[in-house]
Design an enzyme around this catalytic site. Structure first.
Site, mmCIF file in Angstrom:
data_model
loop_
_atom_site.group_PDB
_atom_site.id
_atom_site.type_symbol
_atom_site.label_atom_id
_atom_site.label_comp_id
_atom_site.label_asym_id
_atom_site.label_seq_id
_atom_site.Cartn_x
_atom_site.Cartn_y
_atom_site.Cartn_z
ATOM 1 C CB SER A 45 -0.929 -0.001 1.220
ATOM 2 O OG SER A 45 -1.812 -1.098 1.164
ATOM 3 C CG HIS A 94 -2.607 2.398 3.843
ATOM 4 N ND1 HIS A 94 -2.183 1.462 4.762
ATOM 5 C CD2 HIS A 94 -3.409 1.738 2.970
ATOM 6 C CE1 HIS A 94 -2.703 0.284 4.470
ATOM 7 N NE2 HIS A 94 -3.456 0.424 3.377
#
Length: 406
Positions: free
Chosen positions: A280, A345
């Protein structure tokens, strides 16, 4: 048609009428170089101006093309004439011609295109007909990623599929292969993270094993389950492959790797007891950079349904991020080790909105000549150095209670 040229020691300098385009271009190049090197040779007034040596009128350029039977790609001819509009007296510069024919785009050449008082006269790339499947794909990618018509036409003319977009495809194939291997080994495809052997792999980042430096990058090949892999793989392919086709593996790899490293280091600084898995960080760096580039060049981006597609991309990112947050605070299957962190993220998003945007905005330009690139790169390097020292000293100074090694 009578052609005037500089006279050497014996008489007029002639170019054979039946010569090839390459010979014709070279002959005209030599003619202009003579104009640049001396001011005493008798030449026609319409071809040479002492204040603009190295320039040739557009009418004479067209005459030369017709004389030698040469053809110039219509897109490149458009750009060349557009550059002439921005030059003194509407003349073509020899160096611009050389840059154009050699696919070389210097900063000064780019600045001449963007700041010239011209508009491209021909039809847009989208209106062209009779294109093959591969050409339509290249045209689609151009409209997906580039905000200026001159850049889209330049890319369309110069792209050759050599090399192909191999980097993102190779990373994705490796991630799928690793996932399938551990899927069979752990006997589960959904929520692999709940297996007691999941973190025993040499790939995930674990705070107890942070001295093993490769884990700050190798964690991207492990995913918590098929739902995690599917969302990351979809965004990685749909955004990463077109970007790599336009900007190349080196630049896209730079954004991706910086996002991956920033993600694991951000976790080690802010969520010190949690492990990290999944790609991610790199995916969010690419997607964030692309979305920011679209927003900043909204009027120039001509991709279809851009508002709807941008909304769908944000929905996918939100769903994946929400899943990661839920999993992080869900009771772990094997306490006291928590579930993987979601902070990677956020690290990827920050890289995408800073370093990534600068890279994507400077298509075919040298990044080392962009001051903003060096500012963000230095800030990123400073963050990496500080995070390394944090990992070396902060854990012991703060007496952090880490989970046992897997």
């Amino acid at each position: 048609m009578e052609k005037s040229s500089p006279r050497m020691t014996g008489g007029p300098r002639e170019t054979p009428v039946n010569s090839s385009p390459a010979v014709a271009a070279n002959a005209e190049g030599e003619e202009i170089e003579v104009l640049e090197s001396t001011d005493v040779l008798p030449v026609a007034q319409e071809d040479y101006d002492p204040e603009n040596s190295g320039f040739i009128s557009t009418e004479r350029f067209r005459d030369l093309l017709a004389t030698h039977g040469s053809e110039l790609d219509p897109h490149k001819l458009e750009v060349l004439l557009a550059l002439a509009d921005g030059n003194a007296d509407g003349k073509i510069c020899y160096q611009d011609f050389v840059n154009l024919m050699s696919n070389k785009r210097s900063n000064s050449f780019r600045r001449a295109i963007l700041q010239g008082s011209r508009q491209l006269k021909g039809c847009s790339l989208r209106d062209e007909v009779g294109l093959g499947l591969s050409q339509r794909l290249v045209r689609h990618v151009a409209y997906e990623t580039l905000p200026r018509e001159v850049d889209r036409k330049w890319y369309f003319d110069s792209y050759t599929y050599c090399p192909p977009p191999w980097l993102i495809l190779a990373i994705t194939i490796a991630e799928v292969a690793v996932f399938m291997y551990y899927g069979f080994q752990l006997d589960r495809l959904v929520l692999q993270v709940s297996s007691p052997s999941f973190l025993k792999s040499p790939l995930p980042y674990h705070p107890q094993l942070r001295a093993q430096a490769w884990r700050y990058l190798s964690y991207i090949f492990m995913h918590t389950g098929i739902e995690h892999l599917s969302l990351n793989m979809a965004m990685q392919l749909l955004v990463g492959v077109p970007l790599e086709m336009v900007h190349g593996a080196l630049r896209i790899g730079l954004i991706y790797v910086c996002g991956v490293l920033a993600g694991s280091l951000a976790v080690s600084v802010t969520d010190m007891t949690a492990p990290v898995v999944g790609s991610s960080g790199g995916v969010y760096a690419l997607v964030s950079a692309h979305l920011a580039n679209v927003v900043m060049n909204w009027s120039g981006m001509k991709c279809q349904f851009k508002l709807f597609r941008m909304a769908m991309a944000l929905v996918c990112m939100s769903v994946e991020f929400g899943r990661a947050v839920w999993l992080r605070f869900y009771p772990p299957a094997f306490p006291p080790c928590p579930n993987p962190s979601f902070v990677a993220h956020l690290g990827g998003v920050v890289v995408g909105l800073t370093l990534g945007v600068v890279v994507l905005q400077n298509y075919e330009q040298r990044l080392q000549e962009q001051s903003l690139f060096w500012i963000f790169f230095c800030v990123y390097t400073l963050f990496v150095v500080c995070a390394v020292f944090w990992n070396i000293f902060a854990y012991s100074l703060l007496d952090v209670r880490l989970p046992p090694p897997p």
